[in-house]
Design an enzyme around this catalytic site. Structure first.
Site, PDB file in Angstrom:
ATOM      1  N   ARG A 127      38.857 -11.728  39.225  1.00 42.06           N
ATOM      2  CA  ARG A 127      39.971 -10.797  38.963  1.00 42.06           C
ATOM      3  C   ARG A 127      40.865 -10.680  40.206  1.00 42.06           C
ATOM      4  O   ARG A 127      40.393 -10.794  41.340  1.00 42.06           O
ATOM      5  CB  ARG A 127      39.410  -9.429  38.547  1.00 42.06           C
ATOM      6  CG  ARG A 127      38.698  -9.499  37.200  1.00 42.06           C
ATOM      7  CD  ARG A 127      38.075  -8.192  36.797  1.00 42.06           C
ATOM      8  NE  ARG A 127      39.057  -7.140  36.605  1.00 42.06           N
ATOM      9  CZ  ARG A 127      38.738  -5.874  36.344  1.00 42.06           C
ATOM     10  NH1 ARG A 127      37.473  -5.508  36.287  1.00 42.06           N
ATOM     11  NH2 ARG A 127      39.679  -4.988  36.158  1.00 42.06           N
ATOM     12  N   SER A 172      48.195  -4.143  38.154  1.00 41.82           N
ATOM     13  CA  SER A 172      47.136  -3.119  38.177  1.00 41.82           C
ATOM     14  C   SER A 172      47.597  -1.919  38.989  1.00 41.82           C
ATOM     15  O   SER A 172      48.199  -2.076  40.058  1.00 41.82           O
ATOM     16  CB  SER A 172      45.866  -3.695  38.808  1.00 41.82           C
ATOM     17  OG  SER A 172      44.902  -2.673  38.960  1.00 41.82           O
ATOM     18  N   SER A 199      49.715   1.225  33.869  1.00 42.89           N
ATOM     19  CA  SER A 199      48.626   2.208  33.809  1.00 42.89           C
ATOM     20  C   SER A 199      48.958   3.476  34.594  1.00 42.89           C
ATOM     21  O   SER A 199      48.107   4.035  35.299  1.00 42.89           O
ATOM     22  CB  SER A 199      47.319   1.581  34.339  1.00 42.89           C
ATOM     23  OG  SER A 199      46.973   0.458  33.591  1.00 42.89           O
ATOM     24  N   ASP A 318      43.308   0.321  28.139  1.00 45.61           N
ATOM     25  CA  ASP A 318      41.870   0.207  27.859  1.00 45.61           C
ATOM     26  C   ASP A 318      41.562   0.555  26.410  1.00 45.61           C
ATOM     27  O   ASP A 318      40.465   0.242  25.922  1.00 45.61           O
ATOM     28  CB  ASP A 318      41.045   1.139  28.769  1.00 45.61           C
ATOM     29  CG  ASP A 318      40.887   0.589  30.186  1.00 45.61           C
ATOM     30  OD1 ASP A 318      41.388  -0.511  30.465  1.00 45.61           O
ATOM     31  OD2 ASP A 318      40.250   1.277  31.011  1.00 45.61           O
ATOM     32  N   ARG A 349      41.719  -9.700  27.480  1.00 48.80           N
ATOM     33  CA  ARG A 349      41.430  -8.872  26.304  1.00 48.80           C
ATOM     34  C   ARG A 349      42.314  -9.190  25.113  1.00 48.80           C
ATOM     35  O   ARG A 349      41.897  -8.992  23.965  1.00 48.80           O
ATOM     36  CB  ARG A 349      41.519  -7.386  26.696  1.00 48.80           C
ATOM     37  CG  ARG A 349      40.337  -6.985  27.555  1.00 48.80           C
ATOM     38  CD  ARG A 349      40.419  -5.577  28.076  1.00 48.80           C
ATOM     39  NE  ARG A 349      39.116  -5.178  28.613  1.00 48.80           N
ATOM     40  CZ  ARG A 349      38.903  -4.061  29.299  1.00 48.80           C
ATOM     41  NH1 ARG A 349      39.888  -3.220  29.552  1.00 48.80           N
ATOM     42  NH2 ARG A 349      37.691  -3.775  29.730  1.00 48.80           N
ATOM     43  N   ARG A 390      34.219  -3.154  26.535  1.00 48.73           N
ATOM     44  CA  ARG A 390      35.171  -2.585  25.567  1.00 48.73           C
ATOM     45  C   ARG A 390      35.344  -3.466  24.325  1.00 48.73           C
ATOM     46  O   ARG A 390      35.670  -2.964  23.249  1.00 48.73           O
ATOM     47  CB  ARG A 390      36.526  -2.309  26.232  1.00 48.73           C
ATOM     48  CG  ARG A 390      36.399  -1.322  27.366  1.00 48.73           C
ATOM     49  CD  ARG A 390      37.662  -0.594  27.709  1.00 48.73           C
ATOM     50  NE  ARG A 390      37.426   0.173  28.914  1.00 48.73           N
ATOM     51  CZ  ARG A 390      36.745   1.318  28.971  1.00 48.73           C
ATOM     52  NH1 ARG A 390      36.265   1.859  27.872  1.00 48.73           N
ATOM     53  NH2 ARG A 390      36.557   1.937  30.118  1.00 48.73           N
TER      54      ARG A 390
HETATM   55  O1  LIG Z   1      42.153   3.515  38.171  1.00 48.40           O
HETATM   56  C1  LIG Z   1      41.309   3.434  37.283  1.00 48.40           C
HETATM   57  O2  LIG Z   1      40.284   4.144  37.263  1.00 48.40           O
HETATM   58  C2  LIG Z   1      41.532   2.456  36.202  1.00 48.40           C
HETATM   59  C3  LIG Z   1      42.770   1.913  35.998  1.00 48.40           C
HETATM   60  C4  LIG Z   1      43.064   0.959  34.908  1.00 48.40           C
HETATM   61  O3  LIG Z   1      43.187  -0.330  35.471  1.00 48.40           O
HETATM   62  P1  LIG Z   1      44.624  -1.059  35.786  1.00 48.40           P
HETATM   63  O4  LIG Z   1      45.399  -0.161  36.636  1.00 48.40           O
HETATM   64  O5  LIG Z   1      44.180  -2.317  36.452  1.00 48.40           O
HETATM   65  O6  LIG Z   1      45.287  -1.294  34.458  1.00 48.40           O
HETATM   66  C5  LIG Z   1      41.960   0.928  33.865  1.00 48.40           C
HETATM   67  O7  LIG Z   1      42.108  -0.215  33.048  1.00 48.40           O
HETATM   68  C6  LIG Z   1      40.586   0.917  34.481  1.00 48.40           C
HETATM   69  O8  LIG Z   1      39.580   0.929  33.487  1.00 48.40           O
HETATM   70  C7  LIG Z   1      40.375   2.137  35.333  1.00 48.40           C
HETATM   71  C1  LIG Z   2      39.270  -2.383  33.160  1.00 46.02           C
HETATM   72  C2  LIG Z   2      38.154  -1.672  33.256  1.00 46.02           C
HETATM   73  O1  LIG Z   2      37.405  -1.515  34.347  1.00 46.02           O
HETATM   74  P1  LIG Z   2      37.649  -1.807  35.898  1.00 46.02           P
HETATM   75  O2  LIG Z   2      39.025  -2.349  36.086  1.00 46.02           O
HETATM   76  O3  LIG Z   2      37.476  -0.470  36.566  1.00 46.02           O
HETATM   77  O4  LIG Z   2      36.585  -2.788  36.271  1.00 46.02           O
HETATM   78  C3  LIG Z   2      37.628  -0.956  32.071  1.00 46.02           C
HETATM   79  O5  LIG Z   2      36.696  -0.134  32.242  1.00 46.02           O
HETATM   80  O6  LIG Z   2      38.107  -1.172  30.954  1.00 46.02           O
END
Ligand SMILES: O=C(O)C1=C[C@@H](OP(=O)(O)O)[C@@H](O)[C@H](O)C1
Ligand SMILES: C=C(OP(=O)(O)O)C(=O)O
Length: 433
Positions: A127, A172, A199, A318, A349, A390
């Site tokens: 990632r 992200s 997000s 998510d 996804r 998920r």
């Molecule tokens: O900041 C966090 O706790 C999260 C942010 C999101 O990720 P992205 O910002 O990469 O979309 C989400 O998908 C992840 O499960 C948790």
């Molecule tokens: C994207 C997810 O997790 P993380 O990015 O925190 O690994 C999630 O929980 O759907």
């Protein structure tokens, strides 16, 4: 091990008042891991009531322990003895599959002293981490990413001064959260201007929690976009009750919508810090009855799902799989857009959902950041989970209506809810054929 998902044969139109169910949803992953970091950096002791106990939060907690923080754990509460400062290396940190660990903890380490090595699973190593590595280098940290530009990541830390940054958050929001969380430990203020934030509600959650631990944060907006300024000054420990996880709740709300039952999640209400609670608005578009109260949310299935709409789920990506997996049950196509960044998570996804639905005989169109699911009668088949909790949980909801769906990796739900299958069966199991 595989698992048959056909736990129920449920009519969509209840003959009488819908059966009322109360779901037991564990604590929010995002709040638990933020609170762990804030508590570790704070002066004094923090008590976390109702933290999530799952692979992601245990990995995060263990990482903090390896960074020298003492955490006492009980069944309902964790006590974090804050160090009042950033950590001292050397330390070798295992992030497991947790994106939050890989994106939040390197900044904390860089604000400290000594050498740190961050590693993770093959999935997490694949990632992206580039924008965070670039930001840390611009702040003067000595960072060496692995061959793919992310983990394994080495940091030779000498503390961080702060300053000004332009951050690319178009793939992200976690890079921005990581930088913000450790900013009060820097020597001078940190101001971050942001490009293309996805997000977004997660950043609001970050800022709210930072403030609740005593940080001074200012949001600056100008015509060109937004920026955030954080003052130095550290954090102060506190007691925090952690809300149920809204992303996890989405599976149980969707289950209500497709089975004609009523599901309530207590302690998840209109003051929630979690954007993913807005998933219920999407269910309302699909015809479910939704009540978001002061301290609980209830969704009632009212009949067949209504399709024929397009929805931007970029802020709550998510939960897009929760909708997409049950979308074949709707009376018209459903399109989800704004979800390009969902290709960079535990799995791609969009591809994972499209591939699984097509394998069940459902017509799907997908583009770089969108997906359209057509109505149909899903066949029995095996769901490829791609080690993505998920995907497993979303298709388990479809399994309440489609006999003969089997998950190829049911235990991958442990990333955020090890007891998921047991809870789904507790609520819906007696309707099994
Ligand atoms: O900041 C966090 O706790 C999260 C942010 C999101 O990720 P992205 O910002 O990469 O979309 C989400 O998908 C992840 O499960 C948790
Ligand atoms: C994207 C997810 O997790 P993380 O990015 O925190 O690994 C999630 O929980 O759907």
């Amino acid at each position: 091990m595989s698992m048959d998902l056909a736990v129920a044969d449920v009519r969509t139109e209840p003959a009488t008042a819908p059966r009322a169910l109360t779901a037991r949803i564990p604590g929010s992953k995002s709040i638990t891991n933020r609170a762990l970091l804030l508590a570790a950096a704070a002066s004094g002791t923090t008590r976390l009531d109702g933290p999530l106990d799952s692979e992601d939060t245990v990995a995060f907690r263990k990482a903090l322990t390896d960074l020298g923080v003492k955490v006492e754990t009980g069944p309902d509460a964790w006590l974090v003895h804050g160090t009042g400062r950033a950590p001292t290396g050397p330390a070798r940190i295992w992030c497991a599959d947790a994106g939050t660990a890989a994106r939040f903890l390197p900044v904390l380490a860089a604000a400290g002293r000594g050498e740190f090595l961050f590693e993770g699973s093959e999935q997490l190593t694949g990632r992206p981490l580039g924008p965070l590595v670039k930001a840390l280098a611009e702040l003067g940290a000595e960072v060496r990413p692995g061959a793919g530009g992310g983990l394994p990541l080495t940091i030779d830390a000498r503390g961080l001064t702060g300053g000004e940054l332009l951050l690319d958050a178009s793939t992200s929001s976690q890079y921005l959260t990581g930088l913000l969380l450790s900013a009060p430990l820097m020597r001078e203020p940190l101001t971050i201007a942001v490009n293309g934030l996805v997000s977004r509600p997660y950043v609001a959650m970050t800022l709210a929690l930072m403030r609740s631990f005593g940080a001074e944060v200012t949001i600056l907006t100008c015509r060109q976009g937004g920026s955030v300024r954080v003052e130095p000054g550290g954090y102060t420990g506190r007691t925090l009750r952690i809300e149920p996880d809204a992303s996890t709740a989405s599976y149980f709300f969707a289950a209500a919508a497709v089975t004609g039952t009523r599901v309530t999640v207590p302690h998840l209400g209109r003051d929630s810090l979690q954007g993913d609670l807005r998933f219920v608005e999407v269910l309302a578009k699909a015809g479910a009855e939704v009540e978001v109260g002061a301290d609980a949310t209830t969704v009632t299935g009212t009949g067949p799902l209504r399709g024929g709409f397009e929805v931007d789920m970029g802020d709550i990506s998510d939960t897009f799989m929760t909708l997409a997996a049950v979308a074949p049950l709707a009376d018209a196509p459903i399109t989800v857009r704004g979800i390009g960044h969902a290709r960079l998570k535990e799995s791609d996804r969009i591809a994972a959902v499209a591939g699984n639905l097509r394998a069940l005989g459902i017509q799907v169109e997908d583009g770089p950041d969108r997906l359209t699911v057509h109505p149909g009668r899903p066949a029995a088949g095996t769901i490829a989970c791609h080690r993505d909790h998920r995907i497993a949980m979303a298709f388990s909801v479809l399994g309440l209506r489609v006999p003969g769906l089997v998950l190829d990796d049911p235990r991958c739900v442990g990333k955020t809810f090890p007891g998921f299958h047991e809870e789904l069966r507790r609520l819906f199991g007696e309707q099994a054929r």
